[in-house]
Design a protein around this motif. Structure first.
Motif, PDB file in Angstrom:
ATOM      1  N   THR A   1       5.906  -0.153  -7.850  1.00  0.00           N
ATOM      2  CA  THR A   1       4.444  -0.113  -7.900  1.00  0.00           C
ATOM      3  C   THR A   1       3.846  -1.392  -8.494  1.00  0.00           C
ATOM      4  O   THR A   1       2.637  -1.492  -8.641  1.00  0.00           O
TER       5      THR A   1
ATOM      6  N   ASP B   1      -5.363   0.867  -7.938  1.00  0.00           N
ATOM      7  CA  ASP B   1      -5.191   2.072  -8.748  1.00  0.00           C
ATOM      8  C   ASP B   1      -5.646   3.328  -8.021  1.00  0.00           C
ATOM      9  O   ASP B   1      -5.560   4.430  -8.574  1.00  0.00           O
ATOM     10  N   HIS B   2      -6.118   3.180  -6.804  1.00  0.00           N
ATOM     11  CA  HIS B   2      -6.662   4.306  -6.044  1.00  0.00           C
ATOM     12  C   HIS B   2      -5.767   4.596  -4.837  1.00  0.00           C
ATOM     13  O   HIS B   2      -5.698   3.789  -3.902  1.00  0.00           O
ATOM     14  N   GLN B   3      -5.111   5.737  -4.845  1.00  0.00           N
ATOM     15  CA  GLN B   3      -4.183   6.067  -3.769  1.00  0.00           C
ATOM     16  C   GLN B   3      -4.877   6.109  -2.413  1.00  0.00           C
ATOM     17  O   GLN B   3      -4.326   5.666  -1.403  1.00  0.00           O
ATOM     18  N   TRP B   4      -6.112   6.631  -2.376  1.00  0.00           N
ATOM     19  CA  TRP B   4      -6.802   6.741  -1.097  1.00  0.00           C
ATOM     20  C   TRP B   4      -7.129   5.359  -0.518  1.00  0.00           C
ATOM     21  O   TRP B   4      -7.101   5.168   0.707  1.00  0.00           O
TER      22      TRP B   4
ATOM     23  N   CYS C   1       0.839  -1.205   0.000  1.00  0.00           N
ATOM     24  CA  CYS C   1       0.000   0.000   0.000  1.00  0.00           C
ATOM     25  C   CYS C   1       0.872   1.253   0.000  1.00  0.00           C
ATOM     26  O   CYS C   1       0.562   2.235  -0.692  1.00  0.00           O
TER      27      CYS C   1
ATOM     28  N   ASP D   1      -5.277   2.625  -1.079  1.00  0.00           N
ATOM     29  CA  ASP D   1      -3.981   2.120  -0.610  1.00  0.00           C
ATOM     30  C   ASP D   1      -3.640   2.701   0.758  1.00  0.00           C
ATOM     31  O   ASP D   1      -3.220   1.977   1.674  1.00  0.00           O
ATOM     32  N   ASP D   2      -3.816   4.010   0.903  1.00  0.00           N
ATOM     33  CA  ASP D   2      -3.454   4.657   2.164  1.00  0.00           C
ATOM     34  C   ASP D   2      -4.384   4.244   3.300  1.00  0.00           C
ATOM     35  O   ASP D   2      -3.932   4.061   4.447  1.00  0.00           O
TER      36      ASP D   2
ATOM     37  N   LYS E   1       6.155   5.186   5.173  1.00  0.00           N
ATOM     38  CA  LYS E   1       5.953   5.270   3.730  1.00  0.00           C
ATOM     39  C   LYS E   1       6.913   6.279   3.104  1.00  0.00           C
ATOM     40  O   LYS E   1       7.544   5.993   2.068  1.00  0.00           O
TER      41      LYS E   1
ATOM     42  N   ARG F   1      10.174   5.435   0.864  1.00  0.00           N
ATOM     43  CA  ARG F   1      10.225   5.926  -0.513  1.00  0.00           C
ATOM     44  C   ARG F   1      11.599   6.536  -0.795  1.00  0.00           C
ATOM     45  O   ARG F   1      12.157   6.349  -1.881  1.00  0.00           O
TER      46      ARG F   1
ATOM     47  N   HIS G   1       3.627   1.642  -1.368  1.00  0.00           N
ATOM     48  CA  HIS G   1       4.220   1.814  -2.692  1.00  0.00           C
ATOM     49  C   HIS G   1       3.176   2.086  -3.776  1.00  0.00           C
ATOM     50  O   HIS G   1       3.530   2.148  -4.955  1.00  0.00           O
ATOM     51  N   HIS G   2       1.908   2.201  -3.392  1.00  0.00           N
ATOM     52  CA  HIS G   2       0.816   2.356  -4.363  1.00  0.00           C
ATOM     53  C   HIS G   2       0.785   1.156  -5.315  1.00  0.00           C
ATOM     54  O   HIS G   2       0.551   1.288  -6.513  1.00  0.00           O
TER      55      HIS G   2
END
Length: 387
Positions: A327, A118-121, A111, A123-124, A142, A146, A113-114
């Motif tokens: 990713t 396809d949805h960042q929210w 999550c 994943d977070d 995170k 990164r 790393h995304h």
């Protein structure tokens, strides 16, 4: 070997199902690769970069279902056993639950790393819940992780397990370079290494002032990230409050048995996996005169943890591909690893030594880094162990 003394020749197998061959450990090439990142990417089937929300969630459900089943079995049936079997039964639970929850940790890592959807929210949100449950500050880690991926292999800018040069190692290190000292160092590293890294940046990149993953105003983070560091802290505090309430109701011993010891195992595996991915006699490190992103990303090694490769969602034996394309979801990483090996050639490193043997060997062989005295390339550093 150029890494401080001669080493035995371990059994090494090609990653991704290749045949086994007995070969000496050899240094990977450190010169500029004859291929580009784009050429590596072209060798990978395009579907490997597709993220499936449904499939990713299936791993969350699968891991949590096993964890819940283990919890139910332990709390329902271990008390029914004769007291002479209690310790053995709890040890089995601790081991199994620790391994399964390490898999949960890896999904949360995806999550970050995304690579989950396809949805960042999404994943977070998933990463925050899963990592907070394991007392990990999700956004804090995170962002520092990164930067580790952006600076892998750099002696100046990498974020974690940054090796010291011989001139920088503490005076007492030579007194720990023996079996008892090595055992004590590994024990402390595996039990306390993760919380010490989060709280005090131990083994991390040196900063000009105190660095802590729980400090929103620390030097690790910039102004745009500080609010999310607060959110990470709230997540961890919420879980700690919940654990406190459960401890009041059930007792401290219950919390330690059901949650605390498995968490120690998760933390130990996390440190061990990261240590072995980036610590190997064949891997170079670079200073600013030699470092570039691709060579740094290739300065990692895939390992073999046996059946635990699957339990840990192959973060152990597909780490090279992960560093090149972070990713990419874990369920495509093995196929991608097989595809890139012919392109990488000697730049790809896989060590099939059992992880418990590799842990001891690397703790013995990889004490500091220095350039070879006879080399013209003074910006390339290799692990050594001679004082």
């Amino acid at each position: 070997m150029g890494a401080g003394g001669r080493m035995s020749s371990p059994t090494t197998k090609g990653g991704g199902g290749g045949g086994k061959t007995s070969t000496p450990l050899q240094r990977v090439p450190h010169t500029k690769p004859p291929f580009t990142l784009g050429e590596i990417k072209k060798a990978i089937p395009p579907h490997c970069f597709n993220r499936s929300l449904l499939r990713s969630f299936s791993y969350v459900v699968y891991d949590l279902a096993i964890a819940a089943a283990l919890y139910y079995i332990a709390t329902s049936y271990i008390p029914l056993l004769p007291s002479t079997y209690h310790l053995l039964a709890w040890a089995a639970y601790w081991t199994l639950q620790g391994c399964v929850c390490t898999g949960v940790w890896v999904v949360a890592h995806e999550c970050g790393h995304h690579a989950f959807s396809d949805h960042q929210w999404v994943d977070d949100a998933v990463g925050l819940v899963l990592h907070s449950a394991l007392l990990v500050p999700y956004f804090s880690w995170k962002y520092s992780h990164r930067r580790h991926h952006s600076n892998t292999g750099s002696l100046e800018r990498d974020e974690v397990f940054v090796p010291k040069q011989k001139s920088q190692i503490p005076w007492y290190s030579k007194y720990l370079n023996n079996p008892p000292g090595r055992f004590m160092t590994l024990f402390v590293t595996l039990t306390l290494g993760w919380p010490l890294y989060l709280a005090f940046n131990v083994s991390g990149r040196p900063y000009d002032r105190f660095a802590c993953h729980f400090d929103p105003y620390g030097p690790i983070y910039n102004n745009r990230e500080r609010l999310q560091i607060f959110i990470s802290d709230v997540g961890v505090l919420a879980v700690l409050c919940l654990l406190y309430k459960v401890a009041v109701a059930k007792g401290l011993a219950w919390i330690v048995c059901v949650y605390g010891v498995p968490l120690l195992i998760v933390n130990g595996f996390l440190v061990l996996i990261t240590f072995l991915q980036h610590t190997h006699p064949s891997l170079p490190h670079y200073d600013s005169s030699e470092w570039d992103w691709l060579r740094g990303a290739l300065a990692t090694v895939d390992r073999d943890y046996g059946v635990l490769n699957k339990v840990f969602h192959n973060i152990t034996d597909t780490h090279v591909a992960h560093h090149l394309f972070s990713t990419m979801p874990h369920y495509h990483a093995m196929e991608a690893t097989k595809a890139i090996k012919p392109i990488l050639g000697k730049y790809y490193q896989f060590d099939g030594t059992p992880f418990y043997k590799a842990m001891w060997r690397e703790a013995k062989e990889c004490l500091y880094v220095d350039p070879d005295e006879s080399s013209q390339e003074k910006g390339v550093y290799w692990y050594k162990n001679k004082f």
